[in-house]
Structure formats: C-alpha cells, structure tokens
Scaffold this active site. Structure first.
Site: not given
Ligand code: NAD
Length: 297
Positions: A64-65, A98, A173, A248
């Site tokens: 998901l975003p 992420t 990440k 983001k």
C-alpha cells in the site's frame, strides 16, 4: 496454500502475478477497480474486499502507499474493524509497503497479541524489478517469521536481507531511498548541464555510467526521455515510482533523522526539491521527472 495480496498498484500488481505464475493460489484486492480489472485480465483471482481475499489465507501480503493505509487496513479506521481481527492465529502477515518503522511496530504488536506473525519487508528495484521478480527485500522481524516468508519472497525477489527486529526493514529502506532521491536529482542536474553545453544526453549518460559518477539512475532509470527505452522518462513519466511516494520516503527519512539527531543535510535539501516539484503539479508523475526542475523540456 492460499495467499491474500492487498494493493495491486504499480508494484503490488506484478508481485502478486509472480506468485500466481509460480503456482500459488493468490486472491488479490485493491480499492481501485482499474487496478483489479488489469490484474484480472492477466489471470489473477480478485476478491470483492480485503476481508474476503484474506478468508482462510495462510499468508497476507500488503503493498500500500503509506503508513495511514497500512494502519487502517490492519487495525481499522474507527468505522470498520481492521483485517487482523479477521485473521486466524498462525497467519503470517508480510507488509511490503514503505511506511514509518513506528507503524510497522504498532501493527506487529497488535498482530502478536492475536498470535499472528508480522514482518516488514519493504522492497527496492522499481517496477522493472517487480515485473522481473528481482526485487531486493529488506526484512524486519523474527528470523523464524522470515524463514516462513522466504519461499514467497524468493518468487518476487532475488536479494533478501534480514535487517533486524520489526521496523528495521523500514529503516534500511528510507536510508536507501534518501540516497536514491539524492542520486536522481544529481544525475538530472549533471545531464541537464551537459545538454546545455551541446552534449548528446545518450552519449553523456553512457560516459558517466561507466565513470566515477555511475549509479542506479544511470544504469536502470535514466531521467532523460529517450535515453532508455523502458524507463518512465521515455513513457511520459507515467507508472514507475511516483514523485509523491518519493516525497513521502524523504519525509520519513527526515522525521527519523530528527528523532535520532542525525545530520542529513542533502536528504533535507532533496526533500525540499521533491516537495516543490510536487507543488508544481508533478506529484503523480514518476520521480525521475524531477529533471524538469533543472531542464525546460
Ligand atoms: P501505487 O499507488 O501504484 O499502488 C498502491 C495501491 O494501493 C493503489 O492501487 C491503491 O488503490 C491501493 N490501495 C490503497 N489503499 C488500499 C486499501 N486499503 N486496500 C486495498 N488497496 C489499497 O503505489 P506503488 O508504486 O505500487 O507503491 C506501493 C508501495 O511500494 C509504496 O509504499 C511505495 O513507496 C513502495 N515502493 C514503490 C516502488 C516503485 O517503484 N513504484 C519501489 C519500491 C517501493
């Protein structure tokens, strides 16, 4: 073994398909109908909701975003209960989105209370890596949970790293993506400088790729249109990794740096560049469109 795959976007779609092609029984779900239709046309079974996709699943994978989407999916959003409540004890949850490490830990804690294993397993490698099944997974969580996940991760990626406890995959990440954001902005600036001096962007890119400026952007993801046939730059900056998703990640890196008092001056600068680029209307374009800040295309 039945797998539920939630989030069938640029990354989740091809990842779910790779599991399907490897012979696993996969049931996918995405809030976007076009995303579901695209995958259904390629043979993936689509469920009408996340809960139905996860019914009887031994493994749930999410792609998901951002943090709020993952938290709402698993823990609920105040209106609907989260997916964790619908999973049986012993289920394995693999979140490849992420997101903030703190959110991974929050979901992992709630999962543990229900005897559900949780690992954060964000990825690197772009949409090309997702399609080819050559992603790098950066995993946070118990070693035993990673071993349960490994056969599936191996169908979607070629490098699997155990970064540490839950949340450690996310920390690795954002370090990687902070560097990627800096490298993409720097690569864009260098190519634009060369072109302003009359150099051919293809020739210059090849010179730098094989010289000390060589990096992933030059190897796999050139920001100049037409230099690499399959790069988003050559497809109108469509698909790929959205500017807003990079923004983001750079924000997560800065939040983290603030929390641990780390000095990340280039990370802060490049977050500002991507924020300005997003404000200029390029949030939905691939992040390599950052070249538009330094070159009038
Ligand atoms: P995307 O926007 O293409 O896909 C995300 C999908 O999630 C969308 O289709 C959206 O409809 C769906 N979604 C949102 N909330 C949902 C919900 N509650 N239930 C079901 N579906 C829901 O994004 P992407 O490029 O696939 O990226 C996904 C994640 O992977 C992000 O966290 C991103 O930072 C990370 N990532 C992306 C890339 C890349 O190259 N695109 C590379 C590495 C990591």
């Amino acid at each position: 073994m039945h797998i539920a795959f939630i989030g069938l976007g640029n990354m989740g779609g091809p990842m779910a398909l790779n599991l399907h092609k490897a012979g696993y029984s996969v049931r996918g779900f995405d809030l976007s109908k076009p995303a579901c239709d695209k995958l259904a046309a390629e043979g993936l079974v689509i469920a009408p909701s996340a809960t139905e996709a996860a019914q009887g699943a031994a493994v749930v994978i999410s792609m998901l975003p951002a943090s709020p989407h993952v938290e709402a999916l698993f823990l609920g959003d105040g209106r609907a209960p989260g997916l964790l409540a619908a999973l049986r004890a012993g289920t394995l949850v693999i979140d490849s989105s992420t997101i903030a490490a703190a959110t991974s830990r929050k979901v992992a804690e709630a999962a543990a209370a229900r005897q559900i294993d949780f690992i954060d397993a964000p990825v690197s490698g772009g949409t090309g890596g997702a399609i080819a099944g050559t992603l790098t997974f950066m995993v946070g969580g118990e070693a035993a949970a990673l071993e349960r996940a490994r056969p599936l991760l191996e169908k979607m990626g070629s490098n699997i790293f155990h970064a540490g406890a839950v949340g450690a995959g996310q920390t690795a990440k954002i370090c990687n993506n902070m560097l990627l954001g800096i490298l993409m902005a720097g690569t864009s600036e260098a190519i634009a400088l060369g072109v302003a001096n009359g150099l051919d962007p293809k020739v210059l890119s090849e010179i730098m790729r094989r010289s000390s400026g060589g990096n992933w952007a030059l190897e796999k993801y050139n920001p100049w249109p037409g230099v690499m046939e399959n790069a988003p730059a050559s497809k109108g900056y469509a698909g790929g990794f959205g500017t807003d998703l990079m923004l983001k990640d750079l924000g997560l890196a800065q939040e983290n740096a603030t929390a641990v008092k780390a000095a990340t001056p280039l990370g802060g600068l490049v977050r500002g560049l991507y924020a300005a680029h997003s404000l200029a209307g390029y949030g939905a374009q691939d992040f390599s469109s950052i070249i538009k800040l330094v070159h009038k295309g």
